[in-house]
Design a protein around this motif. Structure first.
Motif, short mmCIF file in Angstrom:
data_model
loop_
_atom_site.label_atom_id
_atom_site.label_comp_id
_atom_site.label_asym_id
_atom_site.label_seq_id
_atom_site.Cartn_x
_atom_site.Cartn_y
_atom_site.Cartn_z
N PHE A 56 -19.41 10.80 -54.14
CA PHE A 56 -19.57 9.50 -54.80
C PHE A 56 -19.14 8.38 -53.84
O PHE A 56 -19.73 7.30 -53.82
CB PHE A 56 -18.75 9.45 -56.09
N ALA A 57 -18.11 8.65 -53.04
CA ALA A 57 -17.70 7.69 -52.02
C ALA A 57 -18.80 7.51 -50.98
O ALA A 57 -19.08 6.39 -50.53
CB ALA A 57 -16.40 8.14 -51.36
N LYS A 58 -19.41 8.63 -50.58
CA LYS A 58 -20.52 8.55 -49.63
C LYS A 58 -21.69 7.77 -50.23
O LYS A 58 -22.38 7.01 -49.52
CB LYS A 58 -20.98 9.96 -49.25
N ALA A 60 -21.46 5.34 -52.36
CA ALA A 60 -21.11 3.92 -52.33
C ALA A 60 -21.32 3.32 -50.95
O ALA A 60 -21.62 2.12 -50.82
CB ALA A 60 -19.65 3.74 -52.77
N GLU A 61 -21.17 4.14 -49.90
CA GLU A 61 -21.40 3.65 -48.55
C GLU A 61 -22.88 3.47 -48.23
O GLU A 61 -23.23 2.76 -47.29
CB GLU A 61 -20.79 4.63 -47.55
N GLY A 69 -27.39 0.01 -54.05
CA GLY A 69 -26.91 -1.05 -54.93
C GLY A 69 -28.01 -2.01 -55.33
O GLY A 69 -28.13 -2.40 -56.49
N SER A 260 -24.71 14.12 -52.13
CA SER A 260 -24.74 12.70 -52.50
C SER A 260 -25.95 12.39 -53.37
O SER A 260 -25.90 11.48 -54.20
CB SER A 260 -24.74 11.83 -51.24
N VAL A 267 -24.74 9.36 -61.54
CA VAL A 267 -24.50 7.95 -61.85
C VAL A 267 -25.61 7.40 -62.75
O VAL A 267 -25.34 6.70 -63.74
CB VAL A 267 -24.40 7.13 -60.55
#
Length: 296
Positions: A56-58, A60-61, A69, A260, A267
């Motif tokens: 999830f962090a990946k 977001a990157e 986004g 990812s 999500v």
């Protein structure tokens, strides 16, 4: 003392078939949920390698050159626009069809026919229409000598033009069918009583009709948003030079080889569940409010 009813011999085979059907429908979704929470060494299949929020962090990157986004924002904006238009047009059409309309049956069948047309054909047709419109606009700008406007003009294809229209061909028929079913059971005596008390047509709609049909209107809004949220085929040829999140997700399935992609699927599913949860909560609140008014 009640005697427990004995289940027929066909119960267990049918229960097994139903269980397999549920597993077939929802099993892949739960597998993706589980695999999205793997550790940094995780892969696309079982067995799991650790448990974390690493992917999830990946996500977001960012995933390569794709701006997740921005795609998410476009999908949310388009879904909200489709929801509002579906609710507005469905309610207005439901009110209009309460009276006999000249050509009403033909209009109804034309609207509902889009449900049985292949989605990709609808998308191609709308894309072609807007490209022809582009040619007409450019010809008009050139004829009027508006060179600066002509040079800045790209295309009329876009998120809130062609894509919005394409999605409405999918969501509006559902909204109309729901409204027709609602008004088919709706008693006009409530409106007649409001008119007898001196209410104007607008006051009768606002204070009598709308509160009674509000749960169905909220349901139409949920249909509009969720159907738009994951639509691919009707969007593919009619959106222009940008992509919604489902289109980006479809493209990423052939290039991203890490969990990812599962995190992104999780999500998007959570967003759908949030929308459905808010809708059900709103319907519940409207139902309580209506019961409270009826008690008083």
């Amino acid at each position: 003392m009640s005697i427990r009813e004995k289940r027929p011999a066909s119960f267990w085979p049918l229960a097994l078939v139903f269980s397999l059907f549920v597993l077939f429908m929802y099993g892949p979704m739960f597998v993706i949920f589980v695999l999205s929470f793997q550790g940094p060494e995780g892969g696309l299949t079982f067995p799991m390698r650790g448990a974390s929020f690493h992917w999830f962090a990946k996500l977001a990157e960012g995933l390569g050159v794709v701006d997740i986004g921005a795609a998410l924002g476009r999908s949310l904006g388009l879904g909200l626009a489709v929801m509002l238009c579906t609710v507005l047009f469905s309610v207005l059409a439901g009110l209009a069809f309460r009276k006999r309309l000249a050509g009403g049956n033909t209009l109804f069948f034309i609207v509902v026919a889009s449900l049985i047309m292949p989605s990709i054909i609808v998308s191609l047709g709308i894309g072609l229409e807007f490209r022809l419109l582009d040619g007409a606009i450019k010809w008009a700008l050139e004829a009027l000598g508006m060179q600066s406007t002509l040079e800045g003009f790209g295309t009329s294809l876009g998120l809130f033009t062609s894509a919005l229209g394409a999605h409405l061909t999918w969501t509006l028929p559902f909204g109309l069918l729901i409204m027709f079913a609602v008004f088919n059971r709706f008693s006009p005596s409530y409106e007649e009583a409001a008119r007898d008390l001196g209410a104007t047509p607008w006051q009768g709609f606002r204070h009598v009709v709308l509160p009674l049909i509000a749960p169905s209107v909220v349901g139409i809004g949920m249909f509009g948003f969720t159907l738009s949220w994951d639509e691919i085929a009707r969007t593919s040829q009619a959106i222009g030079d940008v992509n919604t999140l489902p289109l980006e997700l479809q493209g990423l399935t052939t290039t991203v080889t890490t969990p990812s992609i599962y995190a992104l699927g999780t999500v998007t599913t959570v967003v759908s569940f949030i929308v459905m949860g808010l809708t059900l909560a709103l319907v519940w609140a409207l139902g309580r409010s209506r019961k409270g008014h009826a008690a008083h």
